[in-house]
Write a protein that holds these residues in place. Structure first.
Motif, PDB file in Angstrom:
ATOM      1  N   ALA A 116       0.842  -1.211   0.000  1.00 48.93           N
ATOM      2  CA  ALA A 116       0.000   0.000   0.000  1.00 48.93           C
ATOM      3  C   ALA A 116       0.876   1.260   0.000  1.00 48.93           C
ATOM      4  O   ALA A 116       0.587   2.228  -0.715  1.00 48.93           O
ATOM      5  CB  ALA A 116      -0.936  -0.008   1.202  1.00 48.93           C
ATOM      6  N   GLU A 117       1.952   1.221   0.776  1.00 47.98           N
ATOM      7  CA  GLU A 117       2.844   2.392   0.807  1.00 47.98           C
ATOM      8  C   GLU A 117       3.452   2.645  -0.587  1.00 47.98           C
ATOM      9  O   GLU A 117       3.516   3.778  -1.054  1.00 47.98           O
ATOM     10  CB  GLU A 117       3.981   2.158   1.813  1.00 47.98           C
ATOM     11  CG  GLU A 117       3.554   2.342   3.252  1.00 47.98           C
ATOM     12  CD  GLU A 117       4.657   1.979   4.242  1.00 47.98           C
ATOM     13  OE1 GLU A 117       4.352   1.932   5.454  1.00 47.98           O
ATOM     14  OE2 GLU A 117       5.816   1.716   3.816  1.00 47.98           O
ATOM     15  N   GLU A 118       3.901   1.560  -1.220  1.00 43.58           N
ATOM     16  CA  GLU A 118       4.502   1.704  -2.549  1.00 43.58           C
ATOM     17  C   GLU A 118       3.485   2.177  -3.579  1.00 43.58           C
ATOM     18  O   GLU A 118       3.789   2.992  -4.446  1.00 43.58           O
ATOM     19  CB  GLU A 118       5.078   0.348  -3.004  1.00 43.58           C
ATOM     20  CG  GLU A 118       6.576   0.213  -2.827  1.00 43.58           C
ATOM     21  CD  GLU A 118       7.130  -0.954  -3.603  1.00 43.58           C
ATOM     22  OE1 GLU A 118       7.589  -0.789  -4.757  1.00 43.58           O
ATOM     23  OE2 GLU A 118       7.100  -2.074  -3.058  1.00 43.58           O
ATOM     24  N   VAL A 119       2.271   1.647  -3.450  1.00 44.09           N
ATOM     25  CA  VAL A 119       1.219   2.055  -4.399  1.00 44.09           C
ATOM     26  C   VAL A 119       0.949   3.558  -4.257  1.00 44.09           C
ATOM     27  O   VAL A 119       0.840   4.268  -5.253  1.00 44.09           O
ATOM     28  CB  VAL A 119      -0.074   1.240  -4.164  1.00 44.09           C
ATOM     29  CG1 VAL A 119      -1.285   1.896  -4.824  1.00 44.09           C
ATOM     30  CG2 VAL A 119       0.099  -0.184  -4.681  1.00 44.09           C
ATOM     31  N   LEU A 120       0.911   4.046  -3.018  1.00 50.55           N
ATOM     32  CA  LEU A 120       0.638   5.475  -2.801  1.00 50.55           C
ATOM     33  C   LEU A 120       1.735   6.334  -3.422  1.00 50.55           C
ATOM     34  O   LEU A 120       1.473   7.402  -3.983  1.00 50.55           O
ATOM     35  CB  LEU A 120       0.491   5.773  -1.307  1.00 50.55           C
ATOM     36  CG  LEU A 120      -0.814   5.280  -0.683  1.00 50.55           C
ATOM     37  CD1 LEU A 120      -0.803   5.458   0.839  1.00 50.55           C
ATOM     38  CD2 LEU A 120      -2.011   6.001  -1.290  1.00 50.55           C
ATOM     39  N   GLN A 121       2.981   5.854  -3.345  1.00 51.24           N
ATOM     40  CA  GLN A 121       4.071   6.619  -3.976  1.00 51.24           C
ATOM     41  C   GLN A 121       3.888   6.658  -5.492  1.00 51.24           C
ATOM     42  O   GLN A 121       4.009   7.709  -6.124  1.00 51.24           O
ATOM     43  CB  GLN A 121       5.428   5.976  -3.651  1.00 51.24           C
ATOM     44  CG  GLN A 121       5.925   6.290  -2.244  1.00 51.24           C
ATOM     45  CD  GLN A 121       7.014   5.312  -1.833  1.00 51.24           C
ATOM     46  OE1 GLN A 121       7.543   4.565  -2.671  1.00 51.24           O
ATOM     47  NE2 GLN A 121       7.344   5.312  -0.548  1.00 51.24           N
ATOM     48  N   ARG A 122       3.596   5.504  -6.082  1.00 53.89           N
ATOM     49  CA  ARG A 122       3.491   5.438  -7.542  1.00 53.89           C
ATOM     50  C   ARG A 122       2.265   6.174  -8.058  1.00 53.89           C
ATOM     51  O   ARG A 122       2.283   6.735  -9.160  1.00 53.89           O
ATOM     52  CB  ARG A 122       3.447   3.980  -8.004  1.00 53.89           C
ATOM     53  CG  ARG A 122       4.752   3.249  -7.744  1.00 53.89           C
ATOM     54  CD  ARG A 122       4.814   1.958  -8.513  1.00 53.89           C
ATOM     55  NE  ARG A 122       6.034   1.220  -8.195  1.00 53.89           N
ATOM     56  CZ  ARG A 122       6.491   0.205  -8.946  1.00 53.89           C
ATOM     57  NH1 ARG A 122       5.830  -0.166 -10.028  1.00 53.89           N
ATOM     58  NH2 ARG A 122       7.598  -0.411  -8.606  1.00 53.89           N
ATOM     59  N   VAL A 123       1.189   6.148  -7.290  1.00 58.30           N
ATOM     60  CA  VAL A 123      -0.055   6.785  -7.736  1.00 58.30           C
ATOM     61  C   VAL A 123       0.133   8.291  -7.906  1.00 58.30           C
ATOM     62  O   VAL A 123      -0.466   8.909  -8.791  1.00 58.30           O
ATOM     63  CB  VAL A 123      -1.185   6.469  -6.735  1.00 58.30           C
ATOM     64  CG1 VAL A 123      -2.272   7.519  -6.754  1.00 58.30           C
ATOM     65  CG2 VAL A 123      -1.764   5.101  -6.999  1.00 58.30           C
ATOM     66  N   GLN A 124       1.009   8.880  -7.094  1.00 60.43           N
ATOM     67  CA  GLN A 124       1.289  10.310  -7.233  1.00 60.43           C
ATOM     68  C   GLN A 124       1.715  10.657  -8.660  1.00 60.43           C
ATOM     69  O   GLN A 124       1.492  11.740  -9.143  1.00 60.43           O
ATOM     70  CB  GLN A 124       2.482  10.714  -6.330  1.00 60.43           C
ATOM     71  CG  GLN A 124       2.420  10.290  -4.893  1.00 60.43           C
ATOM     72  CD  GLN A 124       1.448  11.160  -4.125  1.00 60.43           C
ATOM     73  OE1 GLN A 124       1.058  12.221  -4.617  1.00 60.43           O
ATOM     74  NE2 GLN A 124       1.034  10.695  -2.961  1.00 60.43           N
ATOM     75  N   LYS A 125       2.413   9.697  -9.298  1.00 59.23           N
ATOM     76  CA  LYS A 125       3.049  10.002 -10.579  1.00 59.23           C
ATOM     77  C   LYS A 125       2.134   9.786 -11.785  1.00 59.23           C
ATOM     78  O   LYS A 125       2.531  10.066 -12.910  1.00 59.23           O
ATOM     79  CB  LYS A 125       4.306   9.131 -10.742  1.00 59.23           C
ATOM     80  CG  LYS A 125       5.341   9.395  -9.635  1.00 59.23           C
ATOM     81  CD  LYS A 125       6.635   8.636  -9.900  1.00 59.23           C
ATOM     82  CE  LYS A 125       7.522   8.654  -8.638  1.00 59.23           C
ATOM     83  NZ  LYS A 125       7.938   7.290  -8.241  1.00 59.23           N
ATOM     84  N   ILE A 126       0.930   9.197 -11.550  1.00 58.22           N
ATOM     85  CA  ILE A 126       0.110   8.978 -12.772  1.00 58.22           C
ATOM     86  C   ILE A 126      -0.844  10.149 -13.006  1.00 58.22           C
ATOM     87  O   ILE A 126      -1.267  10.822 -12.089  1.00 58.22           O
ATOM     88  CB  ILE A 126      -0.711   7.667 -12.735  1.00 58.22           C
ATOM     89  CG1 ILE A 126      -1.536   7.521 -11.448  1.00 58.22           C
ATOM     90  CG2 ILE A 126       0.170   6.466 -12.958  1.00 58.22           C
ATOM     91  CD1 ILE A 126      -2.492   6.347 -11.501  1.00 58.22           C
TER      92      ILE A 126
END
Ligand SMILES: Nc1ncnc2c1ncn2[C@@H]1O[C@H](COP(=O)(O)OP(=O)(O)OP(=O)(O)O)[C@@H](O)[C@H]1O
Ligand SMILES: Nc1ncnc2c1ncn2[C@@H]1O[C@H](COP(=O)(O)OP(=O)(O)OP(=O)(O)O)[C@@H](O)[C@H]1O
Ligand SMILES: [Mg+2]
Ligand SMILES: [Mg+2]
Lengths: 257, 257
Positions: free
Chosen positions: B247-257
């Motif tokens: 979940a933490e990693e997903v939140l980081q990546r979601v910022q970039k889309i």
């Protein structure tokens, strides 16, 4: 006469392909002439038997049934032939939506053989994880169904839905369809979950459940990357032993359909 | 604006539902307002969150979009709502065959909210094991895809086919579609197979693969029978820890889309 067994379950990843490939191999070892038909566009049974580069197969045979015998290929195992899947099969769902008997007409034509004698004793059909047109074709072509039942909660939930679909097909398209049985797969008997599930399943489905149970065994998951059935890859493994016993039970039950 | 993540993989049993349910729960725990949409007629995500007896859900919302807000239900978890699946969804494939944007129109309408503010930060969509109309709808509705990748041979074989389908959708129906990443699931790092697969996947897909890996953990398979996500059923388990990190990693990546 040839007997056709459909390996079906719309729940994904329950061991349909693993059962189709390894059960076929042990049935062939017991001197039955076996044809495995891969009706899943994922083509996993095809690659599990080392035929991944096939350019033509069951899709072309459905389109042009006169080519069937030419499209069947040998495998590395005596008495075991394969009618491979190819990626084109993914498009067949739409074409087969109105043709529930297409596979049946194709496979039942094998029963009569050129000179009257059937070419195969048994035909096993692997199916995709859905209840769409491809699986409906399997339900209409098979004399009996073998249902792999993963020993886990989500898989159990789906069985009632599968059996309802089977009843609907029996009530309409294919009244003679039988259930050969259910085989518990990927059982980790060390866990409570595994033990509880096996107890539940036998209490609920009784005789329909095969005595042979397929344990979770890493050799079964490794074998596909060597494109060999388990009897060739790791014949002494618990996975191999389970499919050998299952083949014996299947042969007993097949006599009765 | 809301971000929609589709959990897709046509290979069966790779952990789509387990990822959809447990990732949603941990995203909600990190104070994001999350909606989980179950677009699989098997209704596993719905039952995994304790809403199995739902009589209406996403099918009725697709048929009558004005009812969407009334059909969304709360779960036992703060910040996590569910748009459940019902068995009627099995019939939707035919109706949606010509309507690749039906889900997108439904979910993108949530972005604008009654007073302009979106009701959710994230929407996750669970999909069935196929590349049919339901999954095409997910590919068209999602801003980005999360691909669960079981650490086994047959599952790896199917990834190329999945990515081709994604490219086809990008080339036509949905040019902005991104791949958020692939998450390795059910990894048993004690086996050679597991280690080899992880090495292969990282070598082949590089950065696209999340660092978080979900190990095979029986608590994840037990949780659905208690109708609870893993953070409620067994928060200290290795399975729970893996989804918390994911979940933490997903939140980081979601910022970039
Ligand atoms: N008894 C077992 N022990 C360990 N691994 C197994 C066992 N049976 C199957 N597997 C592995 O589990 C995965 C799922 O099995 P398989 O692909 O045969 O299921 P399936 O029902 O055919 O899936 P699909 O629904 O995608 O067609 C595969 O990677 C397979 O190698
Ligand atoms: N990391 C894990 N460890 C142990 N069991 C797991 C794990 N992830 C999933 N499972 C179990 O494996 C089975 C398959 O997982 P799941 O149903 O989530 O896959 P899926 O991709 O959604 O399947 P389908 O293709 O049928 O939709 C389920 O019984 C689930 O509880
Ligand atoms: Mg399969
Ligand atoms: Mg699922």
């Amino acid at each position: 006469a040839v007997k056709i067994i459909g390996i079906v379950n719309q729940k994904g990843g329950v061991g349909k392909t693993t059962t189709a490939v390894n059960l076929s191999a042990y049935l062939a070892l017991s001197k039955r002439r076996v044809l495995l038909v891969d009706l899943d566009p994922q083509c996993n049974a095809t690659s599990g038997l080392g035929a991944r580069e096939s350019k033509e197969g069951v899709y072309e045979a459905l389109v042009n049934p006169s080519r069937l015998l030419e499209l069947i290929i040998p495998t590395g195992q005596a008495n075991l032939d394969l009618l491979p899947a190819t990626p084109q099969l993914a498009g067949a769902g739409v074409e087969l939506a109105e043709e529930p008997y297409a596979l049946r007409e194709l496979l039942w034509s094998l029963d009569k053989g050129e000179n009257g004698a059937a070419k195969y004793d048994l035909i096993l059909v692997d199916s995709p994880p859905s209840l769409g047109p491809l699986t409906v074709n399997v339900l209409c072509a098979a004399h009996a169904l073998l249902i792999p039942l993963q020993a886990e909660y989500y898989a159990l939930e789906g069985v009632a839905g599968l059996l309802e679909s089977v009843e609907r097909v029996k009530a309409g398209l294919h009244p003679d369809l039988a259930v050969l049985g259910m085989v518990i797969t990927m059982l980790d008997a060390r866990t409570n979950l595994g033990q509880q599930v096996e107890q539940n399943v036998r209490a609920h489905f009784g005789e329909q459940v095969f005595w042979s149970v397929v344990p979770r065994n890493v050799r079964l998951a490794e074998a596909p990357s060597y494109a060999k059935p388990i009897n060739q890859y790791s014949p002494m493994s618990t996975g191999a032993e389970a499919y050998r016993r299952l083949a014996e039970e299947v042969l007993q039950r097949v006599q009765k359909i």
